[in-house]
Structures are given as structure tokens and as C-alpha cells.
Design an enzyme around this catalytic site. Sequence first.
Site, PDB file in Angstrom:
ATOM      1  N   ARG A  84      22.252  14.103 -14.501  1.00  0.00           N
ATOM      2  CA  ARG A  84      23.447  13.989 -13.664  1.00  0.00           C
ATOM      3  C   ARG A  84      24.688  14.082 -14.536  1.00  0.00           C
ATOM      4  NH1 ARG A  84      24.283   9.440 -12.457  1.00  0.00           N
ATOM      5  NH2 ARG A  84      22.449   8.367 -13.263  1.00  0.00           N
ATOM      6  N   TYR A 212      19.922  20.692 -11.235  1.00  0.00           N
ATOM      7  CA  TYR A 212      19.114  19.557 -11.677  1.00  0.00           C
ATOM      8  C   TYR A 212      19.252  18.296 -10.826  1.00  0.00           C
ATOM      9  CZ  TYR A 212      16.577  16.473 -14.728  1.00  0.00           C
ATOM     10  OH  TYR A 212      15.651  15.602 -15.221  1.00  0.00           O
ATOM     11  N   LYS A 221      21.149  11.104  -4.220  1.00  0.00           N
ATOM     12  CA  LYS A 221      22.284  10.307  -4.644  1.00  0.00           C
ATOM     13  C   LYS A 221      23.530  10.601  -3.800  1.00  0.00           C
ATOM     14  CE  LYS A 221      19.898   7.948  -7.357  1.00  0.00           C
ATOM     15  NZ  LYS A 221      19.232   8.122  -8.552  1.00  0.00           N
ATOM     16  N   HIS A 241      20.960   1.317  -4.662  1.00  0.00           N
ATOM     17  CA  HIS A 241      20.119   1.982  -5.662  1.00  0.00           C
ATOM     18  C   HIS A 241      18.992   1.016  -6.041  1.00  0.00           C
ATOM     19  CE1 HIS A 241      20.038   4.172  -9.853  1.00  0.00           C
ATOM     20  NE2 HIS A 241      19.150   4.670  -9.038  1.00  0.00           N
ATOM     21  N   SER A 263      19.863   3.690 -13.684  1.00  0.00           N
ATOM     22  CA  SER A 263      19.001   4.846 -13.891  1.00  0.00           C
ATOM     23  C   SER A 263      18.183   4.694 -15.171  1.00  0.00           C
ATOM     24  CB  SER A 263      19.852   6.107 -13.977  1.00  0.00           C
ATOM     25  OG  SER A 263      20.598   6.232 -12.788  1.00  0.00           O
ATOM     26  N   CYS A 265      15.931   2.529 -15.909  1.00  0.00           N
ATOM     27  CA  CYS A 265      15.788   1.145 -16.374  1.00  0.00           C
ATOM     28  C   CYS A 265      14.653   0.407 -15.676  1.00  0.00           C
ATOM     29  CB  CYS A 265      17.093   0.388 -16.213  1.00  0.00           C
ATOM     30  SG  CYS A 265      18.363   0.979 -17.339  1.00  0.00           S
ATOM     31  N   ASP A 290      13.593   4.160  -5.498  1.00  0.00           N
ATOM     32  CA  ASP A 290      14.936   4.499  -5.997  1.00  0.00           C
ATOM     33  C   ASP A 290      16.065   4.105  -5.054  1.00  0.00           C
ATOM     34  OD1 ASP A 290      16.347   5.777  -8.235  1.00  0.00           O
ATOM     35  OD2 ASP A 290      16.935   7.316  -6.802  1.00  0.00           O
ATOM     36  N   ARG A 382      11.271  14.840 -15.896  1.00  0.00           N
ATOM     37  CA  ARG A 382      10.919  14.142 -14.652  1.00  0.00           C
ATOM     38  C   ARG A 382       9.724  14.767 -13.966  1.00  0.00           C
ATOM     39  NH1 ARG A 382      14.643   9.885 -12.573  1.00  0.00           N
ATOM     40  NH2 ARG A 382      16.102   9.686 -14.299  1.00  0.00           N
TER      41      ARG A 382
END
Length: 604
Positions: A84, A212, A221, A241, A263, A265, A290, A382
Site C-alpha cells: 500500500r 497491488y 481497505k 481493521h 498491518s 502484526c 482483517d 501474500r
Amino acid sequence: MSSATSNGVSGVGAPLSRNPQLLAWIGECARLTKPDRVVWCDGSLAEKEALTREGVALGILIPLNPQKLPGCYLHRSNPNDVARVEHFTFICTKTKDEAGPTNNWMEPREATRKLGALFDGAMRGRTMYVVPYVMGPPGSPMAKIGVEITDSLYVVLNMGMMTRMGRVALELLGDSNDFNRGLHSMLDVDPERRFICHFPDDNAVWSVGSGYGGNVLLGKKCLALRIGSYLGRREGWMAEHMMIVGVEDPHGETTYVAAAFPSACGKTNFAMLIPPRRFEGWKVWTVGDDICWMRPGPDGRLWAINPEAGYFGVAPGTNHATNPTAMRTISKDTIYTNVAMTPDGDVWWEGKDGEVPEELVDWQGRPWKKGSPEKAAHPNSRFTAPMVNNPHLSPHVNDPEGVPIAAIVFGGRRSTTVPLVVQAFNWVHGVYMGATLGSETTAAATGQVGVVRRDPMAMLPFCGYDMGRYFDHWLDMSTSIRDLPKIFQVNWFRKGADGRFLWPGFGENMRVLKWIIDRAHRRTGGWETQLGWVPHQAEFDLSGMSVSLEDVDEAESIDRASWKRELDDHEEFFQKLAATMPRELVLQRELLIARLDRDMRLKP
Ligand code: GTP
Ligand code: SPV
Ligand code: MN
């Protein structure tokens, strides 16, 4: 899939909907971007297979070993486009104040002009895909419809896994004008011409110049968090989130917990936790990994849905010991992005099981040898996998009303200062914990990695409006929830002087989770500290764990000097938000200072 070569740039072949507003908008987008053809996506298996074949033919997808990884493909993004981009992400509200000091702001007409010029003719020679999708279980009062127009086949395939995509969305939409309008073009994937602009007043998102993840899967998001949070404040719900899990005890009682971590974590890992042997008879069910939408129910509790239908998860560090559930989930029908490949068409990343292979093809397609100082997989590589692959998927994941949340957890990546687990004294104190959440930055966004920054509720990059007003919304929600979830803070990432993690993490986090659940049900005690309630050694089950009690003690320790510094950091952050910072939170900070000044006993 429905397609037709148009006789002119604006031709739309065999539309799958007669919704006049939808057709008008698609026509506008086609006139602007001038694609060669327009394809409506129906979400069928045949369509997925055809697009996959086309992706392989075009080199967008690399087939992986079908014996080892059936239905799996590798995608390599442009090396300049691997995460991002927060500095190119804008909230386009009428005034800058509405976006607040933590967001980049662009005036809506300026954004339309600037990005309009980039979109002009952007799809010439390309296919324009119309991707209708539902966020949330179809039929849920919390579900939302979006339509993403994109020139990326990779985006279509990802949206097919991450959302309920295709006819289902158009049927739900009918003739309504209530849908998110997402327009995306990769353009030439030039970071100089990369913008992600949100228009909350129009329920619209424009994204250019990237291919991406969170930049382009516009339901995730962009809609589910940035636009979602904006709508949530207006409509009395919350877009967060957070992952969501159901924890079933040996008697069959399930308690639902939502947890916000920034993110990269630990949300996906926490959402797929397998309890250690000591917890015989306990099961953890994944609801979401998420994003979490929550609203108060008629019974006074807070009910949550996962708006997504798949996982876009971090590959590095994922293995059979840390996250066996993820390993099973991604063993078939998965798209891998920017991982390394073995000579026999298997995937590899740093922290996968087994020996490091002698030779690999790295994430950029270059030969790689064991011992090379460069990482074989990108740190933000990912996997995209459908949630139905998850062997521990919650049976309630499609419940229209969602699941009732008993506890909310905030966690960051902190090598110092923040203890393993603390329970807030009450809702306002819990909101303060969330509002002051700090975490070391990761590879999930471009920029420096490993520096502590304030990431309130893990929403710093995702809150679609002024952060102070967002805190106010959190405080306000307490007036419409009778049975307030208990709020906790955790830190799996504290390190000893030697740089080791003090807490083993992953499955062992079940011990913390169990205490959280017991506390939420008021079934266990705790010790009152300046920071909040912490577990009594006697009530905190550490049996059968191969970790020293000294390490656990250190992981739980509260150091006054570090907390004084931490509070200075809170103050600096609050100053930035001063214009709208709710008074309760300022007072919480004062109280915390006062408690720290008094030399309270810390532990029994
Ligand atoms: P996003 O998808 O970016 O929102 O990330 P996420 O919050 O879902 O993070 P994820 O679970 O994918 O974990 C990110 C990284 O942290 C991975 O490399 C994990 O292996 C690592 N990690 C997750 N949980 C733990 C833990 O309990 N302890 C330690 N030491 N590392 C963890
Ligand atoms: C995150 O960065 O929080 C993610 C990955 O979940 S992305 O979809 O790229 O936002
Ligand atoms: Mn995330």
C-alpha cells in the site's frame, strides 16, 4: 462472464443488469477510459477458469506444481508496486477538516480533474472488467454492494476470492443506486502516477497506477474501511481493521473476540490460532482475519460480520508450526503474489518450514542461491485464498446478523514498554488504549520499517475521516450498546535484552485469549496496576509451556520510566489531533500520569 467487442469505445456488450444508474456509470467510465471491450463478471467457475487460462497465456499467472499445489498460481507484481502507498492515498471530502490531520486530503474537483486526466484513454487496447460484489453475507442488513471497474485480470481473480462476486451482487442490487463506485486502472504502474482517492460523499473510489493489494482490491481497505468508517459514523455502526474469532470451550460455549492489530502484526495468525495441547477440547473458529463491521443488536450486544470472503495474507513467517491452518488453507486454489519459487514449482518464503532450498527463483524472477543476502520472497509477499478453504472456518461466518462480540483486543508490535496483556478499567479507558496504540512499522506499506508510530485502533491508514471525531464515535457507541465488550491490550512482540521474543506467540497466545475470555465473562481475577488489570500468576495458565517464568515476567513487566516516555509520545500525538480530541481521552492520559506518579505495587 459476458463479453462483446464493442463497435465503439462506449459499447457495453450483453450487460448482466438493467439497473439504469449502474449502466449510466459504466457508460461514463467506458467513455473516459476507452477500453477495447467491456466484460461483465458473473462470478461463475467457468469464468474463473477462462480468466485463469488467459492469465497464464498473458504471463500474469505462473502455474505452480499441480501435485503439490493444485489450482495455485504465482503472480509477480511490478517491483515498484509491492505494498500500500499511504502517501498517495487521499480522502476527498469537501473540506480538509473533514479528512483531519492524519489523512492526505485532496479537494474533490481537483481529484476528479487530476485523476480524470490519467484515466482518459487509460484502457485503450485493454479489457474493462465490470466486477459487481457484495461485502458481507448476502442478505445481511450490514452487507454493502460495490462495483469495481478494472483493467486488471489479477484484480478480477482476487475479487472473486475476497468478496461474494458476480450475479449475486447484481441480484441484490436490483435497481437501487446504493452501491460503491470503484474505478481502477493500472495505467503504466508508474509510482509517479499512482493515486488512491476516496470520495465518501459520493460513495466512490478512484485508483490509478497500481496493481497491488489494498491499493486496488477496492472492496477491502477502500470501501470496507475508509468509506465504511465514514458511513459508520453517520449511520451508527463501526468499520474496523479487526479479525474476529469464535472460541469454543470444552462445554460447547463459544465466545467471540475481535482484535485490531496494525498491518502485518498478527491478525491472520490470531484468527487461525490452534490451541496448544494443554487446551484439550477447545476450538478456535475463524470468522474474519482483517476487517470487521459491527453494530448494536436489539439484545444490547455488539454484533459483528466479516465483510470479506477470503484472505489476503502475509506469506513470510507462515509455516506448519506457526500457522498450520493457513498452510492448509493455501494448499489449493490460491494465488501467491511475490513469493519465491522452487525448481519443482513449489512456493517458498522466509520462515517457511524445512531447509532453505539450495536454489530458488526469487520474487522478481531472478535466480537465487541459498546464503544470498537478499530475501527470496518480498517481505510483503501474500497469498489470496477463499475462506471456504479454511478447515476452521466458523459455521457462523455467513450469519446475516453476525456474531456477538464479548471482547475487543488492541495489539501492536512493540519490542519494549507494552506488557503482554492488560485489561482496560472501562470503555473510555479502553478507547484510550486503542487511541494510543503504537506499533513498529512493517513492509505492508511502503516506507521505513521498524519505527514506532501511533496507529490508533490499527486504523491510521484506513480511517476515512478526522481521527478525533473517530474517537468520539467510539465513545458515542457506548450509549447504544448495553452489554459493552471488555477491552484489552496485548503485545506478542516484546523482546529481551538479547533481541529474542520473550513470549512464544502464535498457538501459545491461547493462554492470553483464555484469560481475556474469562475476564469478559467475569470468571477470573486479575491484579490492578496503573495500566489496567493484568493476570494473576495463579489464574494465568502457563502449564505445559516451554518458556521460562522469568521471560513471561519480563514480558508482563511495567517499567515506569518507559511509560513516562510513552506518555510523552501520546501527548505529541494528541496535540496533532487537538482540534477534535474528545476531552475524556485527554483526561484518561492525565489519570494515567497520576497513577504512574504514585508508586503503586505492580505485582502480587
Ligand atoms: P495484514 O494482512 O497486513 O493486515 O496483517 P496481519 O495483521 O493479518 O498479520 P499476520 O497474522 O499475517 O502476521 C504478520 C507477521 O507477524 C507474520 O510474519 C507472522 O508470522 C508474524 N506473527 C503473527 N503472530 C505472531 C506472534 O504471536 N508472535 C510473533 N513473534 N510473530 C507473529
Ligand atoms: C494491510 O496492509 O493491512 C493488508 C494488506 O491487509 S492490503 O490489502 O494491501 O491492505
Ligand atoms: Mn490488514
